[in-house]
Design a protein around this motif. Structure first.
Motif, PDB file in Angstrom:
ATOM      1  N   THR A   1       0.812  -1.205   0.000  1.00  0.00           N
ATOM      2  CA  THR A   1       0.000   0.000   0.000  1.00  0.00           C
ATOM      3  C   THR A   1       0.853   1.267   0.000  1.00  0.00           C
TER       4      THR A   1
ATOM      5  N   THR B   1      -4.909  -0.241  -3.485  1.00  0.00           N
ATOM      6  CA  THR B   1      -5.545   1.006  -3.907  1.00  0.00           C
ATOM      7  C   THR B   1      -4.728   1.646  -5.022  1.00  0.00           C
TER       8      THR B   1
ATOM      9  N   ARG C   1     -10.880  -1.249  -4.939  1.00  0.00           N
ATOM     10  CA  ARG C   1      -9.555  -1.786  -4.639  1.00  0.00           C
ATOM     11  C   ARG C   1      -9.352  -3.076  -5.417  1.00  0.00           C
TER      12      ARG C   1
END
Length: 303
Positions: free
Chosen positions: A61, A247, A242
């Protein structure tokens, strides 16, 4: 027929070749890729020891996603090439890169991703669980995300369909057993993804089955490559969900609300029961269609 095509594998059992490949791939990843990422990211040893999966998921992430994807792609390419040439003793092209005659399957894969995701999104929208709040037009981000997802689709299809499923089909007479095993391994590969849970794991298993559905009949990769890429790109950069917990910059800014079992929660749409239902229906329809198409060809060939 070439000399290489006539050579027998150095290891006769396909399942054993898969196990050895998995060990080799894992060792290279653990000894080279993961340490390199953790060093560059400045991850503390204490954090890794305390929560290894959470720490690795955090890197997916952050700003090092590109690095992880490039390393994964290189490791996949090198590992598969070495095992295919020196262990299987077959050509790299024999993994399923032939394009002639597979246009229909490629198109089926390419359009299936947007179709399934479009139906699921429409159902969420009509039920009041999905809202697109804004449009963010950034061509550069879309192109970068596309490049990232091309590498992901290529490396994962090369490993899980091209090498693993290919060798399992040499082992098991029942192609469905080979498909199921490869799908379990595909799901297990994603256990460090952010937001993973039991429902998401089950959906990843179904995704592995869906991606391998054409390969068990054709041993050709273009259907799964097109499906994998179109699914991820349409889901993330376009619709704003997502992608397996990751993301990415998106065209549509998405907000979901309501039961997480239906919306997917932190894992995205792939973590929802809606995705599970759509995947099961797609698998059954494709199984019926491919059985009719390829079994009829075999019957005609025998006549």
């Amino acid at each position: 027929m070439s000399d290489q095509a006539e050579k027998k594998p150095r290891i006769r059992q396909g399942w054993l070749r898969v196990i050895l490949f998995g060990i080799c791939f894992s060792v290279i990843t653990l000894l080279i890729a993961i340490p390199a990422i953790l060093i560059i990211a400045g991850v503390k040893k204490e954090d890794l020891q305390a929560a290894p999966i959470h720490t690795l998921a955090a890197q997916l992430t952050g700003n090092f996603l590109w690095l992880m994807v490039i390393l994964e792609c290189l490791i996949s390419l090198i590992s598969v090439w070495i095992f295919r040439i020196f262990v299987d003793r077959k050509s790299f092209a024999s993994l399923g890169w032939e394009t002639t005659g597979y246009g229909a399957e490629s198109a089926t894969g390419f359009f299936m991703g947007p179709t399934l995701l479009g139906i699921a999104s429409l159902l969420l929208l009509l039920s009041g669980r999905l809202q697109w709040t804004d449009i963010s037009w950034d061509p550069q981000s879309l192109v970068i995300s596309l490049g990232l997802l091309v590498l992901i689709a290529f490396s994962e299809e090369l490993v899980f369909r091209g090498y693993i499923l290919n060798n399992l089909l040499d082992t098991f007479r029942n192609k469905w057993i080979a498909l199921a095993i490869s799908a379990v391994l595909f799901a297990a590969f994603h256990v460090t993804n952010p937001g993973i849970n039991s429902l998401a794991f089950a959906n990843l298993f179904l995704a592995g089955c869906l991606l391998g559905m054409n390969y068990i009949y054709t041993k050709n990769l273009w259907y799964s490559l097109c499906l994998h890429l179109s699914w991820n790109f349409f889901q993330g950069p376009l619709l704003g969900f997502r992608v397996s917990g990751l993301t990415l910059p998106s065209l549509l800014q998405t907000e979901t609300k309501g039961d997480l079992l239906i919306t997917g929660g932190d894992f995205g749409l792939e973590g929802s029961v809606l995705n599970m239902a759509m995947s099961i229906i797609a698998i059954l329809v494709l199984a019926w269609a491919f059985e009719r198409k390829y079994n009829s060809k075999q019957v005609i060939a025998k006549l």
